[in-house]
Design a protein around this motif. Structure first.
Motif, PDB file in Angstrom:
ATOM      1  N   ALA A   1       0.869  -1.187   0.009  1.00  0.00           N
ATOM      2  CA  ALA A   1      -0.183   0.053   0.086  1.00  0.00           C
ATOM      3  C   ALA A   1       0.844   1.447   0.035  1.00  0.00           C
ATOM      4  CB  ALA A   1      -0.788  -0.062   1.418  1.00  0.00           C
ATOM      5  N   ALA A   2       2.239   1.146   0.619  1.00  0.00           N
ATOM      6  CA  ALA A   2       3.032   2.462   0.532  1.00  0.00           C
ATOM      7  C   ALA A   2       3.692   2.666  -0.803  1.00  0.00           C
ATOM      8  CB  ALA A   2       3.691   2.172   1.811  1.00  0.00           C
ATOM      9  N   SER A   3       3.713   1.744  -1.377  1.00  0.00           N
ATOM     10  CA  SER A   3       4.544   1.620  -2.678  1.00  0.00           C
ATOM     11  C   SER A   3       4.330   2.829  -3.538  1.00  0.00           C
ATOM     12  CB  SER A   3       4.553   0.074  -3.366  1.00  0.00           C
ATOM     13  OG  SER A   3       5.098   0.316  -4.726  1.00  0.00           O
ATOM     14  N   GLY A   4       5.168   3.524  -3.819  1.00  0.00           N
ATOM     15  CA  GLY A   4       5.135   4.771  -4.822  1.00  0.00           C
ATOM     16  C   GLY A   4       4.381   5.857  -4.237  1.00  0.00           C
ATOM     17  N   ARG A   5       4.166   5.856  -2.974  1.00  0.00           N
ATOM     18  CA  ARG A   5       3.868   7.198  -2.117  1.00  0.00           C
ATOM     19  C   ARG A   5       4.718   7.580  -1.253  1.00  0.00           C
ATOM     20  NH1 ARG A   5      -1.585   4.369  -0.018  1.00  0.00           N
ATOM     21  NH2 ARG A   5      -1.794   6.222   1.223  1.00  0.00           N
ATOM     22  N   LEU A   6       4.559   8.785  -0.526  1.00  0.00           N
ATOM     23  CA  LEU A   6       5.515   9.255   0.527  1.00  0.00           C
ATOM     24  C   LEU A   6       4.842   8.387   1.656  1.00  0.00           C
ATOM     25  CD1 LEU A   6       7.903  10.987   1.238  1.00  0.00           C
ATOM     26  CD2 LEU A   6       6.072  12.875   1.548  1.00  0.00           C
ATOM     27  N   ALA A   7       5.205   7.169   1.778  1.00  0.00           N
ATOM     28  CA  ALA A   7       4.570   6.647   3.153  1.00  0.00           C
ATOM     29  C   ALA A   7       5.505   5.503   3.532  1.00  0.00           C
ATOM     30  CB  ALA A   7       3.323   6.278   2.623  1.00  0.00           C
ATOM     31  N   ASP A   8       5.320   5.010   4.963  1.00  0.00           N
ATOM     32  CA  ASP A   8       6.142   4.076   5.393  1.00  0.00           C
ATOM     33  C   ASP A   8       5.297   3.367   6.382  1.00  0.00           C
ATOM     34  OD1 ASP A   8       8.581   2.715   5.682  1.00  0.00           O
ATOM     35  OD2 ASP A   8       9.376   4.013   7.227  1.00  0.00           O
ATOM     36  N   CYS A   9       5.859   2.049   6.809  1.00  0.00           N
ATOM     37  CA  CYS A   9       5.119   1.135   7.690  1.00  0.00           C
ATOM     38  C   CYS A   9       5.857   1.328   8.949  1.00  0.00           C
ATOM     39  CB  CYS A   9       4.932  -0.248   7.125  1.00  0.00           C
ATOM     40  SG  CYS A   9       4.122  -0.334   5.287  1.00  0.00           S
ATOM     41  N   ILE A  10       4.916   1.183  10.206  1.00  0.00           N
ATOM     42  CA  ILE A  10       5.504   0.997  11.301  1.00  0.00           C
ATOM     43  C   ILE A  10       4.680   0.019  12.160  1.00  0.00           C
ATOM     44  CG2 ILE A  10       6.576   3.536  11.545  1.00  0.00           C
ATOM     45  CD1 ILE A  10       4.022   4.105  13.233  1.00  0.00           C
ATOM     46  N   VAL A  11       5.302  -0.451  13.030  1.00  0.00           N
ATOM     47  CA  VAL A  11       4.540  -1.233  14.069  1.00  0.00           C
ATOM     48  C   VAL A  11       3.423  -0.651  14.802  1.00  0.00           C
ATOM     49  CG1 VAL A  11       4.601  -3.206  15.907  1.00  0.00           C
ATOM     50  CG2 VAL A  11       6.422  -2.830  14.409  1.00  0.00           C
ATOM     51  N   ASN A  12       2.192  -1.121  14.868  1.00  0.00           N
ATOM     52  CA  ASN A  12       1.085  -0.395  15.481  1.00  0.00           C
ATOM     53  C   ASN A  12       1.422  -0.260  16.900  1.00  0.00           C
ATOM     54  OD1 ASN A  12      -1.334   0.184  16.654  1.00  0.00           O
ATOM     55  ND2 ASN A  12      -2.401  -0.970  15.467  1.00  0.00           N
ATOM     56  N   PRO A  13       1.443   0.967  17.565  1.00  0.00           N
ATOM     57  CA  PRO A  13       2.000   1.065  18.889  1.00  0.00           C
ATOM     58  C   PRO A  13       0.803   0.580  19.880  1.00  0.00           C
ATOM     59  CG  PRO A  13       1.612   3.311  17.972  1.00  0.00           C
ATOM     60  CD  PRO A  13       1.354   2.214  16.765  1.00  0.00           C
ATOM     61  N   ARG A  14      -0.408   0.420  19.580  1.00  0.00           N
ATOM     62  CA  ARG A  14      -1.432  -0.150  20.519  1.00  0.00           C
ATOM     63  C   ARG A  14      -0.998  -1.848  20.598  1.00  0.00           C
ATOM     64  NH1 ARG A  14      -6.560   2.488  17.461  1.00  0.00           N
ATOM     65  NH2 ARG A  14      -6.432   4.231  18.809  1.00  0.00           N
ATOM     66  N   VAL A  15      -0.580  -2.287  19.418  1.00  0.00           N
ATOM     67  CA  VAL A  15      -0.122  -3.748  19.577  1.00  0.00           C
ATOM     68  C   VAL A  15       1.145  -3.873  20.371  1.00  0.00           C
ATOM     69  CG1 VAL A  15       0.477  -5.770  18.166  1.00  0.00           C
ATOM     70  CG2 VAL A  15      -1.537  -4.298  17.573  1.00  0.00           C
ATOM     71  N   ALA A  16       2.229  -3.009  19.894  1.00  0.00           N
ATOM     72  CA  ALA A  16       3.357  -3.045  20.164  1.00  0.00           C
ATOM     73  C   ALA A  16       3.735  -2.928  22.062  1.00  0.00           C
ATOM     74  CB  ALA A  16       4.698  -2.236  19.766  1.00  0.00           C
ATOM     75  N   PHE A  17       2.660  -1.894  22.361  1.00  0.00           N
ATOM     76  CA  PHE A  17       3.044  -1.845  24.125  1.00  0.00           C
ATOM     77  C   PHE A  17       1.931  -2.367  24.647  1.00  0.00           C
ATOM     78  CE2 PHE A  17       5.505   1.517  21.531  1.00  0.00           C
ATOM     79  CZ  PHE A  17       6.528   1.143  21.925  1.00  0.00           C
ATOM     80  N   ARG A  18       0.842  -3.215  24.057  1.00  0.00           N
ATOM     81  CA  ARG A  18      -0.243  -3.791  25.047  1.00  0.00           C
ATOM     82  C   ARG A  18       0.555  -4.639  26.187  1.00  0.00           C
ATOM     83  NH1 ARG A  18      -3.401  -7.167  21.088  1.00  0.00           N
ATOM     84  NH2 ARG A  18      -4.101  -5.248  20.177  1.00  0.00           N
ATOM     85  N   GLU A  19      -0.174  -4.529  26.957  1.00  0.00           N
ATOM     86  CA  GLU A  19       0.132  -5.405  28.364  1.00  0.00           C
ATOM     87  C   GLU A  19      -0.400  -6.908  27.927  1.00  0.00           C
ATOM     88  OE1 GLU A  19      -1.444  -4.351  32.024  1.00  0.00           O
ATOM     89  OE2 GLU A  19      -0.774  -2.427  31.815  1.00  0.00           O
TER      90      GLU A  19
END
Length: 96
Positions: free
Chosen positions: A65-83
């Motif tokens: 989805a980010a291909s060809g756009r000024l965009a990048d992918c990150i890990v969702n902070p809600r998932v990464a820092f969930r207890e």
């Protein structure tokens, strides 16, 4: 020979309406409720803000989805820092 709804008796029309209503109500009652889900990857770009569009189940899907756009992918902070979820005895099934 064509038939229309006008050609049916009132009793037959009522039965057809009741059947159609039962099918619709049964479909609505049998539907599963919507569940909130936090997807693991977010598409982020200047237009989306932080954390961005978090609707991607895989990193590859997000990168596509980010291909060809000024965009990048990150890990969702809600998932990464969930207890972590607390497990109780019922989650072990019949092993005990």
């Amino acid at each position: 020979m064509k038939h229309s709804l006008k050609d049916l008796s009132p009793r037959t029309r009522l039965a057809a309406f009741a059947l159609a209503s039962a099918v619709v109500v049964g479909g609505l009652l049998g539907a599963a409720p919507a569940q909130a889900r936090d997807y693991p990857y977010c598409l982020t770009s200047p237009g989306y803000g932080y954390p961005g569009d978090c609707s991607y189940a895989s990193y590859r899907q997000c990168r596509t989805a980010a291909s060809g756009r000024l965009a990048d992918c990150i890990v969702n902070p809600r998932v990464a820092f969930r207890e972590p979820r607390r497990q109780d005895y019922r989650t072990y099934g019949d092993r005990w």
